[in-house]
Write a protein that holds these residues in place. Structure first.
Motif, PDB file in Angstrom:
ATOM      1  N   LEU A  92      -9.958  91.619  -0.854  1.00  0.00           N
ATOM      2  CA  LEU A  92     -10.095  90.691   0.381  1.00  0.00           C
ATOM      3  C   LEU A  92     -11.963  90.438   0.367  1.00  0.00           C
ATOM      4  O   LEU A  92     -12.190  90.024   1.125  1.00  0.00           O
ATOM      5  N   GLY A  93     -12.369  90.976  -0.865  1.00  0.00           N
ATOM      6  CA  GLY A  93     -13.549  90.480  -0.950  1.00  0.00           C
ATOM      7  C   GLY A  93     -14.815  91.472   0.026  1.00  0.00           C
ATOM      8  O   GLY A  93     -14.330  92.301   0.743  1.00  0.00           O
ATOM      9  N   PHE A  94     -16.201  90.928  -0.304  1.00  0.00           N
ATOM     10  CA  PHE A  94     -16.910  92.305   0.286  1.00  0.00           C
ATOM     11  C   PHE A  94     -17.353  92.251   1.656  1.00  0.00           C
ATOM     12  O   PHE A  94     -17.005  93.397   1.883  1.00  0.00           O
ATOM     13  N   ILE A  95     -16.967  91.373   2.383  1.00  0.00           N
ATOM     14  CA  ILE A  95     -17.673  91.277   3.460  1.00  0.00           C
ATOM     15  C   ILE A  95     -16.541  91.691   4.646  1.00  0.00           C
ATOM     16  O   ILE A  95     -16.570  92.745   5.098  1.00  0.00           O
ATOM     17  N   LEU A  96     -15.302  91.680   3.830  1.00  0.00           N
ATOM     18  CA  LEU A  96     -13.446  92.234   4.541  1.00  0.00           C
ATOM     19  C   LEU A  96     -13.428  92.945   4.560  1.00  0.00           C
ATOM     20  O   LEU A  96     -13.244  94.033   6.043  1.00  0.00           O
ATOM     21  N   SER A  97     -13.841  94.098   3.220  1.00  0.00           N
ATOM     22  CA  SER A  97     -13.921  94.996   3.004  1.00  0.00           C
ATOM     23  C   SER A  97     -14.095  96.116   3.224  1.00  0.00           C
ATOM     24  O   SER A  97     -14.333  97.164   3.800  1.00  0.00           O
ATOM     25  N   THR A  98     -16.041  95.958   3.525  1.00  0.00           N
ATOM     26  CA  THR A  98     -16.998  96.217   4.755  1.00  0.00           C
ATOM     27  C   THR A  98     -16.974  96.359   5.753  1.00  0.00           C
ATOM     28  O   THR A  98     -16.929  97.445   6.238  1.00  0.00           O
ATOM     29  N   LEU A  99     -16.461  94.927   6.527  1.00  0.00           N
ATOM     30  CA  LEU A  99     -15.775  95.179   7.717  1.00  0.00           C
ATOM     31  C   LEU A  99     -14.894  96.142   7.858  1.00  0.00           C
ATOM     32  O   LEU A  99     -15.300  97.033   9.274  1.00  0.00           O
ATOM     33  N   LEU A 100     -13.908  96.041   7.109  1.00  0.00           N
ATOM     34  CA  LEU A 100     -13.044  97.446   7.567  1.00  0.00           C
ATOM     35  C   LEU A 100     -13.628  99.092   7.630  1.00  0.00           C
ATOM     36  O   LEU A 100     -13.159  99.327   8.516  1.00  0.00           O
ATOM     37  N   ALA A 101     -14.160  99.060   6.214  1.00  0.00           N
ATOM     38  CA  ALA A 101     -14.957 100.720   6.523  1.00  0.00           C
ATOM     39  C   ALA A 101     -15.729 100.917   6.945  1.00  0.00           C
ATOM     40  O   ALA A 101     -15.441 101.429   7.757  1.00  0.00           O
ATOM     41  N   VAL A 102     -16.281  99.904   7.046  1.00  0.00           N
ATOM     42  CA  VAL A 102     -18.059 100.472   8.178  1.00  0.00           C
ATOM     43  C   VAL A 102     -17.095 100.682   9.769  1.00  0.00           C
ATOM     44  O   VAL A 102     -18.070 101.205  10.299  1.00  0.00           O
TER      45      VAL A 102
END
Length: 150
Positions: A92-102
């Motif tokens: 998913l890439g850093f931005i999308l996976s960080t959006l989901l996790a955070v």
């Protein structure tokens, strides 16, 4: 009983050593060994984790009952989110996976879903920009690779 904190501290020290060793396996950066490379941040995280874990071993909490109630469940959910984050980071890439996790973690801590995921999105973009442009360390973009600037 201080046994639980000490066991947890020793396990975290082992994790810190393994994480630090893993960072030594990264290839040397183009600029040479004196430049900030991909191993710099993992080294810092490894050192902080090792020191924090050592504190748990040396000075455990006298009242350290494991929280097997709602708090324990929330901790298990947080661990599951972090495991999913690592699994989704590349596809998913850093931005999308960080959006989901955070976003998920903020939501579990009581924020409304809209605000939680907006916070996750802002965090993902800001950290991505800092790593890419200030530290010159590339993070995966996943499906957002069309945003890549040469």
């Amino acid at each position: 009983m201080t046994f639980n904190d000490r066991i947890f501290g020793v396990l975290l020290i082992a994790l810190a050593v393994a994480y630090g060793w893993g960072a030594t396996q990264f290839p040397e950066p183009f600029g040479g060994a004196e430049g900030v490379g991909p191993e710099t941040f993992p080294y810092l995280l490894s050192a902080v984790l090792a020191l924090s874990s050592l504190y748990l071993v040396v000075r455990p909490d006298p009242d350290n009952a494991w929280p097997w109630s709602r708090t324990g469940l929330e901790l298990l959910i947080a661990v599951a989110v972090l495991i999913a984050y690592t699994a989704l980071l590349q596809p998913l890439g850093f931005i999308l996976s960080t959006l989901l996790a955070v976003g998920t973690l903020c939501w579990r801590m009581g924020a409304s879903p809209g605000r939680a995921y907006a916070t996750g999105g802002v965090a993902g973009v800001v950290v991505f920009l800092v790593f890419n442009f200030a530290l010159d360390l590339a993070l995966p973009l996943g499906p957002l690779s069309f945003l890549e600037v040469s």
